[in-house]
Motif scaffolding. Structure first.
Motif, PDB file in Angstrom:
ATOM      1  N   HIS A 106      32.535  22.251   9.620  1.00 56.36           N
ATOM      2  CA  HIS A 106      32.028  20.843   9.627  1.00 56.36           C
ATOM      3  C   HIS A 106      30.760  20.570   9.088  1.00 56.36           C
ATOM      4  N   HIS A 154      27.392  17.435   9.084  1.00 56.80           N
ATOM      5  CA  HIS A 154      26.781  16.298   9.716  1.00 56.80           C
ATOM      6  C   HIS A 154      26.587  15.029   8.849  1.00 56.80           C
ATOM      7  N   HIS A 196      29.244  24.451   8.254  1.00 51.68           N
ATOM      8  CA  HIS A 196      29.301  25.615   9.046  1.00 51.68           C
ATOM      9  C   HIS A 196      30.394  25.415  10.320  1.00 51.68           C
TER      10      HIS A 196
HETATM   11 FE   LIG Z   1      27.140  21.237  13.660  1.00 47.23          FE
END
Ligand SMILES: [Fe+2]
Length: 212
Positions: free
Chosen positions: A107, A109, A182
């Motif tokens: 994912h 951010h 990550h």
């Molecule tokens: Fe994260």
């Protein structure tokens, strides 16, 4: 827009990643562990419901300490990146408790500029010879956002490695650009793995648009 006309070598598409141990982390980590496990016991989704958390909305001394450390780290990061002017940002944070087998799939951010994680507790893992030789419990891996550029890489060229893995320790802070994908490897321990993640969102981001 700049057009380069002179001979030379250029490193293109740079990416800055920061890893740092924070001095004085032991006392703060004991407080964080107590605080986070207490909150986890009172919550049904402490780790997955991260948008509901405002970890830094507290005047607890340990949280104050971490807020200041993140600020200093982010300023150092920006200066190292060549951003030599002050930036105004908002800090949003949440705590994570990973128990045996827990992992966080790949994912990034969204809507943040910089993201990071501070590690409170990383337990020793239980692995045996029967496990895969490349198992990396409790590590975090970051992936080259230039999809598949390693496909034709040859020995010693800079595109060989499509991933970058860190084995976190208690007291370590990591900082990276928020768009970077990550993955948090499974915790293979009966003890909890505890961390505090955060996003830095720019206030008035149009103030910082480059002249192009
Ligand atoms: Fe994260």
């Amino acid at each position: 827009m700049h057009i380069y006309e002179e001979d030379g070598f250029h490193l293109l598409w740079p990416m800055l990643f920061m890893q740092r141990m924070l001095p004085g982390n032991e006392a703060a980590n004991a407080e964080f562990e107590r605080l986070i496990l207490q909150r986890e016991a009172a919550s049904t989704d402490l780790t997955t419901g991260y948008t509901e958390q405002s970890f830094f909305a507290s005047s607890h001394p340990a949280i104050d300490w971490l807020r200041q450390c993140i600020h200093k780290s982010a300023v150092d990061y920006c200066q190292r990146a060549g951003v030599d002017y002050p930036i105004d940002w908002t800090l949003q944070g949440w705590s994570n408790v990973n128990r045996l087998g827990d992992y966080h799939d790949p994912h990034n951010h969204p809507y943040a500029y910089l993201s990071g994680t501070y590690y409170v507790r990383v337990p020793e893992s239980i692995t045996t010879e029967d496990n895969r030789s490349d198992v990396r419990p409790s590590c975090i891996t970051f992936y080259d956002p230039r999809s598949a550029v390693n496909m034709t890489a040859i020995k010693n060229d800079p595109q060989v490695e499509p991933e970058f893995t860190v084995s976190p320790k208690a007291g370590m802070i990591l900082l990276w650009p928020s768009f970077l994908m990550h993955y948090v490897h499974p915790n293979l321990s009966d003890e909890p793995r505890i961390s505090i993640s955060f996003n830095l969102m720019l206030k008035n981001p149009t103030d910082y648009l480059p002249e192009q």
